[in-house]
Design a protein around this motif. Structure first.
Motif, mmCIF file in Angstrom:
data_model
loop_
_atom_site.group_PDB
_atom_site.id
_atom_site.type_symbol
_atom_site.label_atom_id
_atom_site.label_comp_id
_atom_site.label_asym_id
_atom_site.label_seq_id
_atom_site.Cartn_x
_atom_site.Cartn_y
_atom_site.Cartn_z
ATOM 1 N N LYS A 157 1.882 -8.342 4.768
ATOM 2 C CA LYS A 157 1.539 -7.897 3.413
ATOM 3 C C LYS A 157 2.498 -8.513 2.399
ATOM 4 N N THR A 208 0.842 -1.187 0.000
ATOM 5 C CA THR A 208 0.000 0.000 0.000
ATOM 6 C C THR A 208 0.886 1.249 0.000
ATOM 7 N N ASP A 252 0.562 -2.768 6.237
ATOM 8 C CA ASP A 252 0.443 -3.059 4.811
ATOM 9 C C ASP A 252 1.302 -2.151 3.940
ATOM 10 N N HIS A 253 1.919 -1.118 4.548
ATOM 11 C CA HIS A 253 2.832 -0.230 3.818
ATOM 12 C C HIS A 253 4.269 -0.749 3.841
#
Length: 361
Positions: free
Chosen positions: A338, A299, A325-326
């Motif tokens: 992720k 993300t 998620d980054h």
């Protein structure tokens, strides 16, 4: 000269392999037609419950016949890649990986006081698998763990090397019994021998990750750390962050190159595994693609050099205000949930025979 001869021999059999398996290498034909079971071996990159069991039972191993539970409290901050594969495909997961594992404790010995012995190794993992397939439930007179394991519907994955090559291992010249990196590589194929003898025919060899891109082993200008809870005396004992990063890259590239040539040799020349197939999943290239092209996987805004979970020491850790998620890395060494999702998607492509990051033999 011997290595050159082997390289030329392996190159010559590629032509034979491509001719005999036309469409098999990234083509439209499925590699595994009926994927029902995933049997996974490895370390913390794969483990979800097994080391926790050892912790909770004073160092005792899970008994034969016990399927360990799904767990998202892992080294990556969530579900591991193999659990995602199971969720995506419906394949049943049998996870033998143990956090902290090396291939063989007779090569690298790492003691864990909480379990009163070394981290269980892949030798143990494969033995545990063999005990499970031999298990007979006293009540039913049958094996109630493996209920649908066949040669053509079960994939066996192996992802091991992070702890073999790193701190307290080959990186710091901490191996035992005068062993070498080739001994670690031999250990992997020796384990395939045991799985093959137990009926395994489809193997995924996941090569070593680009550890030189992780915070633990990275270059200083790319977020590489001078100290870590995983390696507290990394530089205080005279280590050089830049030298360590280059050395780690050398080790991983060396191992992966051997995998590329040795796998076709063992299958096509030595005929070590008649009727079997091995896919070499280039996780090094795949995770490098996540690192250099993160917007395809993470993300935005993506962070590929820092860690989501930052620890000053073992007891002083804080999470990033930006979502997991980054991040490519959950902490100094482990891919995030992720990233594990992305690995899982590609692993499914490996199994279906369509991954550009896999070579099939």
């Amino acid at each position: 000269m011997q290595f050159l001869a082997l390289a030329l021999l392996a190159a010559s059999v590629v032509v034979v392999a491509d001719t005999e398996n036309e469409g098999h290498h990234g083509g439209t034909k499925p590699w595994v037609k009926d994927f029902k079971n995933l049997v996974a071996f490895g370390d913390s990159y794969t483990d979800e419950s097994r080391l926790n069991y050892f912790y909770a039972h004073n160092g005792s191993a899970p008994p034969p016949g016990l399927l360990l539970p799904e767990n998202n409290f892992t080294s990556g901050g969530g579900f591991t890649w193999d659990r995602w594969v199971s969720n995506y495909t419906g394949a049943k997961l049998y996870n033998y990986a143990v956090s902290g594992a090396v291939c063989d404790n007779n090569i690298i010995y790492r003691y864990l006081s909480y379990i009163h012995g070394p981290f269980p190794d892949v030798v143990y993992e494969v033995d545990a698998f063999k005990a499970d397939i031999a298990y007979i439930n006293a009540s039913t007179g049958t094996n109630t763990l493996y209920t649908d394991r066949k040669a053509d519907n079960t994939v066996y994955s192996m992802w091991i090397g992070t702890n073999d090559l790193g701190d307290s291992a080959f990186m710091t010249d901490s191996q035992v019994n005068h062993t070498t990196i080739p001994d670690y590589i031999d250990c992997i194929y020796d384990r395939f021998d045991s799985i093959y003898a137990a009926g395994g025919r489809y193997f995924v060899l996941m090569n070593t990750a680009p550890l030189e891109l992780s915070p633990l082993y990275g270059l200083p200008e790319d977020g590489g750390l001078s100290t870590s809870r995983y390696w507290p005396n990394k530089t205080s004992s005279g280590g050089n962050v830049t030298e360590i990063s280059y050395k780690m890259k050398e080790y991983t590239q060396l191992v992966n190159t051997v995998f590329d040539y040795r796998t076709p040799y063992e299958l096509l020349v030595a005929k070590r595994y008649p009727g079997a197939s091995i896919a070499v999943f280039d996780t090094n290239a795949f995770l490098s693609d996540v690192y250099y092209h993160p917007d395809k996987y993470l993300t935005a805004p993506a962070n590929v050099t820092g860690a989501y979970w930052v620890c000053n020491d073992a007891s002083a850790c804080t999470a990033s205000a930006v979502g997991l998620d980054h991040y490519l890395w959950y902490d100094d060494l482990h891919p995030s949930e992720k990233t594990d999702e992305a690995i899982a998607h590609e692993f499914v492509s490996v199994v279906t025979g369509t991954s550009k990051f896999a070579t099939y033999w």
